[in-house]
Design an enzyme around this catalytic site. Structure first.
Site, PDB file in Angstrom:
ATOM      1  N   ASP A   1      49.796  42.409  41.705  1.00 32.70           N
ATOM      2  CA  ASP A   1      50.720  43.154  40.851  1.00 32.70           C
ATOM      3  C   ASP A   1      52.117  42.569  41.000  1.00 32.70           C
ATOM      4  O   ASP A   1      52.528  42.201  42.098  1.00 32.70           O
ATOM      5  CB  ASP A   1      50.752  44.638  41.266  1.00 32.70           C
ATOM      6  CG  ASP A   1      49.550  45.398  40.758  1.00 32.70           C
ATOM      7  OD1 ASP A   1      49.209  45.237  39.566  1.00 32.70           O
ATOM      8  OD2 ASP A   1      48.954  46.157  41.543  1.00 32.70           O
TER       9      ASP A   1
ATOM     10  N   HIS B   1      44.549  43.055  32.568  1.00 27.44           N
ATOM     11  CA  HIS B   1      45.295  43.156  33.823  1.00 27.44           C
ATOM     12  C   HIS B   1      44.338  43.246  35.020  1.00 27.44           C
ATOM     13  O   HIS B   1      44.516  42.532  36.017  1.00 27.44           O
ATOM     14  CB  HIS B   1      46.202  44.395  33.767  1.00 27.44           C
ATOM     15  CG  HIS B   1      46.917  44.708  35.038  1.00 27.44           C
ATOM     16  ND1 HIS B   1      48.229  44.332  35.274  1.00 27.44           N
ATOM     17  CD2 HIS B   1      46.500  45.358  36.164  1.00 27.44           C
ATOM     18  CE1 HIS B   1      48.580  44.738  36.499  1.00 27.44           C
ATOM     19  NE2 HIS B   1      47.552  45.369  37.056  1.00 27.44           N
ATOM     20  N   GLU B   2      43.324  44.106  34.915  1.00 27.39           N
ATOM     21  CA  GLU B   2      42.406  44.277  36.050  1.00 27.39           C
ATOM     22  C   GLU B   2      41.568  43.006  36.270  1.00 27.39           C
ATOM     23  O   GLU B   2      41.331  42.605  37.412  1.00 27.39           O
ATOM     24  CB  GLU B   2      41.512  45.512  35.851  1.00 27.39           C
ATOM     25  CG  GLU B   2      42.275  46.838  35.707  1.00 27.39           C
ATOM     26  CD  GLU B   2      43.235  47.160  36.864  1.00 27.39           C
ATOM     27  OE1 GLU B   2      43.054  46.628  37.972  1.00 27.39           O
ATOM     28  OE2 GLU B   2      44.178  47.939  36.640  1.00 27.39           O
TER      29      GLU B   2
ATOM     30  N   HIS C   1      43.493  40.616  38.457  1.00 27.71           N
ATOM     31  CA  HIS C   1      43.375  40.763  39.915  1.00 27.71           C
ATOM     32  C   HIS C   1      42.160  39.999  40.449  1.00 27.71           C
ATOM     33  O   HIS C   1      42.221  39.385  41.505  1.00 27.71           O
ATOM     34  CB  HIS C   1      43.260  42.241  40.302  1.00 27.71           C
ATOM     35  CG  HIS C   1      44.543  43.008  40.150  1.00 27.71           C
ATOM     36  ND1 HIS C   1      45.736  42.555  40.670  1.00 27.71           N
ATOM     37  CD2 HIS C   1      44.817  44.193  39.543  1.00 27.71           C
ATOM     38  CE1 HIS C   1      46.695  43.434  40.390  1.00 27.71           C
ATOM     39  NE2 HIS C   1      46.172  44.434  39.695  1.00 27.71           N
TER      40      HIS C   1
HETATM   41 ZN    ZN Z   1      47.328  45.964  38.995  1.00 29.90          ZN
END
Ligand code: ZN
Length: 178
Positions: A127, A117-118, A121
């Site tokens: 998000d 997930h990170e 980014h």
């Molecule tokens: Zn996030």
């Protein structure tokens, strides 16, 4: 007469098919993935899971590759760890840093999902708190029990498009729980 007309239409079909093949083949042949070097040396007990997050993206996208930084080279992405929430600081597409936060790990969130997930980014994804475990960028809005570390097809396609077009993304902070 009928045979001749059929032959002419068939020729037209083949000509169109040929044109399509050329049009679709060209971008694929021209594209080499952009390499992003990441430095996991400050990720403490999470080094392996950082590599896992990178591998997940490498298996899902074609236009960008995440590779461990070779000695002496400046990384695009630095990963560290602390006791706060996981968070990411993309400075531009593919450049910046993110933090593996023990607050979420201790709550029971699945570390490979956090890592992927990170990285998401840094690859230009914001998000999207849909609450769905099938979405990687739903982050902490999905149940703590969610162990899906993979981007869905739309998320992968967006990353591929981001790097194909070298889109501009705003520098900002994303926090796991926000
Ligand atoms: Zn996030």
């Amino acid at each position: 007469m009928l045979v001749k007309r059929l032959a002419v239409s068939l020729l037209a079909v083949f000509a169109m098919a040929g044109a399509n093949v050329v049009a679709h083949a060209e971008p694929a042949a021209a594209a080499a993935p952009r390499i992003l070097y990441y430095d996991a040396s400050q990720a403490q007990e999470f080094v392996a899971v950082v590599h896992q997050g990178a591998q997940i993206w490498n298996s899902k996208v074609a236009n960008v590759r995440l590779e461990p930084v070779p000695a002496g080279r400046t990384p695009n992405i630095r990963v560290s760890a602390d006791n706060g929430w996981p968070r990411a600081y993309p400075a531009s597409l593919g450049n910046g840093r993110w933090v593996m936060g023990r607050e979420a790990v201790n709550d029971g969130y699945y570390p490979p999902r956090i890592a992927a997930h990170e990285f998401g980014h840094l690859l230009g994804l914001p998000d999207r708190r849909t609450g769905l475990c099938t979405d990687l960028m739903s982050g902490s809005s999905a149940p703590i029990s969610c162990t899906n570390p993979n981007p869905n097809a739309t998320e992968s396609a967006t990353v591929d498009r981001n790097f194909r077009r070298s889109v501009t993304i705003p520098a900002r902070e994303y926090v796991w729980v926000g």
